[in-house]
Design a protein around this motif. Structure first.
Motif, PDB file in Angstrom:
ATOM      1  N   ARG A  88       0.835  -1.291   0.033  1.00  0.00           N
ATOM      2  CA  ARG A  88      -0.117  -0.007  -0.026  1.00  0.00           C
ATOM      3  C   ARG A  88       0.958   1.360   0.053  1.00  0.00           C
ATOM      4  NH1 ARG A  88      -2.845  -3.117   3.990  1.00  0.00           N
ATOM      5  NH2 ARG A  88      -4.637  -3.877   3.097  1.00  0.00           N
ATOM      6  N   GLN A  89       2.184   1.287   0.570  1.00  0.00           N
ATOM      7  CA  GLN A  89       2.917   2.493   0.589  1.00  0.00           C
ATOM      8  C   GLN A  89       3.795   2.403  -0.686  1.00  0.00           C
ATOM      9  OE1 GLN A  89       5.346   2.164   4.185  1.00  0.00           O
ATOM     10  NE2 GLN A  89       3.551   2.055   5.566  1.00  0.00           N
ATOM     11  N   GLY A  90       3.553   1.562  -1.520  1.00  0.00           N
ATOM     12  CA  GLY A  90       4.359   1.585  -2.864  1.00  0.00           C
ATOM     13  C   GLY A  90       5.660   0.913  -2.932  1.00  0.00           C
ATOM     14  N   PHE A  91       5.705   0.017  -2.041  1.00  0.00           N
ATOM     15  CA  PHE A  91       7.009  -0.920  -1.939  1.00  0.00           C
ATOM     16  C   PHE A  91       6.676  -2.161  -2.792  1.00  0.00           C
ATOM     17  CE2 PHE A  91       7.786   2.412   1.226  1.00  0.00           C
ATOM     18  CZ  PHE A  91       8.885   3.070   0.753  1.00  0.00           C
ATOM     19  N   HIS A  92       7.831  -2.753  -3.092  1.00  0.00           N
ATOM     20  CA  HIS A  92       8.062  -4.030  -3.824  1.00  0.00           C
ATOM     21  C   HIS A  92       8.356  -5.157  -2.674  1.00  0.00           C
ATOM     22  CE1 HIS A  92       8.355  -6.997  -6.881  1.00  0.00           C
ATOM     23  NE2 HIS A  92       9.476  -7.305  -6.445  1.00  0.00           N
ATOM     24  N   ASN A  93       7.609  -6.185  -2.650  1.00  0.00           N
ATOM     25  CA  ASN A  93       7.684  -7.312  -1.564  1.00  0.00           C
ATOM     26  C   ASN A  93       8.611  -8.426  -1.888  1.00  0.00           C
ATOM     27  OD1 ASN A  93       6.009  -6.281   0.840  1.00  0.00           O
ATOM     28  ND2 ASN A  93       4.265  -6.898  -0.487  1.00  0.00           N
ATOM     29  N   GLY A  94       9.292  -8.293  -2.983  1.00  0.00           N
ATOM     30  CA  GLY A  94      10.286  -9.132  -2.970  1.00  0.00           C
ATOM     31  C   GLY A  94      10.196 -10.209  -4.231  1.00  0.00           C
ATOM     32  N   ALA A  95       8.771 -10.471  -4.666  1.00  0.00           N
ATOM     33  CA  ALA A  95       8.764 -11.361  -5.727  1.00  0.00           C
ATOM     34  C   ALA A  95       9.389 -10.938  -6.984  1.00  0.00           C
ATOM     35  CB  ALA A  95       7.041 -11.403  -6.094  1.00  0.00           C
ATOM     36  N   ARG A  96       9.625 -11.756  -7.759  1.00  0.00           N
ATOM     37  CA  ARG A  96      10.492 -11.505  -9.125  1.00  0.00           C
ATOM     38  C   ARG A  96       9.574 -10.304  -9.882  1.00  0.00           C
ATOM     39  NH1 ARG A  96      12.815 -15.889 -13.526  1.00  0.00           N
ATOM     40  NH2 ARG A  96      14.460 -14.310 -14.104  1.00  0.00           N
ATOM     41  N   SER A  97      10.415  -9.470 -10.094  1.00  0.00           N
ATOM     42  CA  SER A  97      10.122  -8.180 -10.986  1.00  0.00           C
ATOM     43  C   SER A  97       9.480  -8.625 -12.119  1.00  0.00           C
ATOM     44  CB  SER A  97      11.184  -7.232 -11.063  1.00  0.00           C
ATOM     45  OG  SER A  97      11.695  -6.839  -9.873  1.00  0.00           O
ATOM     46  N   PRO A  98       8.680  -7.981 -12.724  1.00  0.00           N
ATOM     47  CA  PRO A  98       8.158  -8.447 -13.988  1.00  0.00           C
ATOM     48  C   PRO A  98       9.086  -7.874 -15.133  1.00  0.00           C
ATOM     49  CG  PRO A  98       6.456  -7.102 -12.911  1.00  0.00           C
ATOM     50  CD  PRO A  98       7.648  -6.937 -12.186  1.00  0.00           C
TER      51      PRO A  98
END
Length: 167
Positions: free
Chosen positions: A38-48
């Motif tokens: 919700r704060q706009g950060f990436h949770n660590g899954a593989r990036s598109p």
């Protein structure tokens, strides 16, 4: 723990406590990951494909830097080429996903070191991340089932293609 009825009771109590602690821990981690998204950060899954996770100046838990998705200049050019080939074709010839995958592989433009597959092209052409909205919490981590759309968390990221080209 002794091997008698008292020991059996103790094992049952410890097992129940461990299961409860595990469920509580899972609940807290899921809540933290949703708030992070919700704060706009990436949770660590593989990036598109076309994006990379880049550390920010914001510190998260355990002193780690939080990450955001940014455009990967080398991969984003290939993403644009995929959309162009799908829309315009090549030398006046329409191209489907299979032909685009074959064309990119023959040109040596690989999918993170591997040959392109038709599914990779389909995933790119249908992923709204490329027009600037990446969704977190798409799937249930335990069941791998897709969550209801109301539970998806939109994360704004830089767009590689405009909405008109995406559509």
């Amino acid at each position: 723990i002794q091997d008698d009825s008292g020991g059996d009771l103790m094992r049952s109590i410890l097992t129940a406590y461990d299961a409860h602690f595990s469920r509580e821990n899972s609940k807290h981690v899921a809540r933290a990951m949703k708030e992070n998204a919700r704060q706009g950060f990436h949770n660590g899954a593989r990036s598109p494909f076309g994006y990379k996770a880049v550390s920010t100046n914001v510190t998260g838990s355990r002193g780690r830097k939080r990450k955001k998705l940014e455009i990967d200049e080398t991969e984003s050019g290939i993403v644009l080429r995929i959309f162009d080939l799908y829309r315009d074709g090549l030398s006046g010839q329409e191209m489907g996903c299979k032909e685009i995958a074959k064309h990119l592989t023959e040109k040596g433009w690989l999918y993170r070191g591997k040959s392109w597959r038709m599914q990779d092209i389909q995933r790119i052409l249908s992923n709204t991340a490329y027009m600037g909205t990446y969704y977190s919490n798409l799937r249930n981590g335990k069941t791998k089932q897709t969550n209801p759309v109301a539970e998806w968390i939109p994360v704004e990221i830089p767009a590689i293609v405009d909405a008109l080209l995406f559509e």
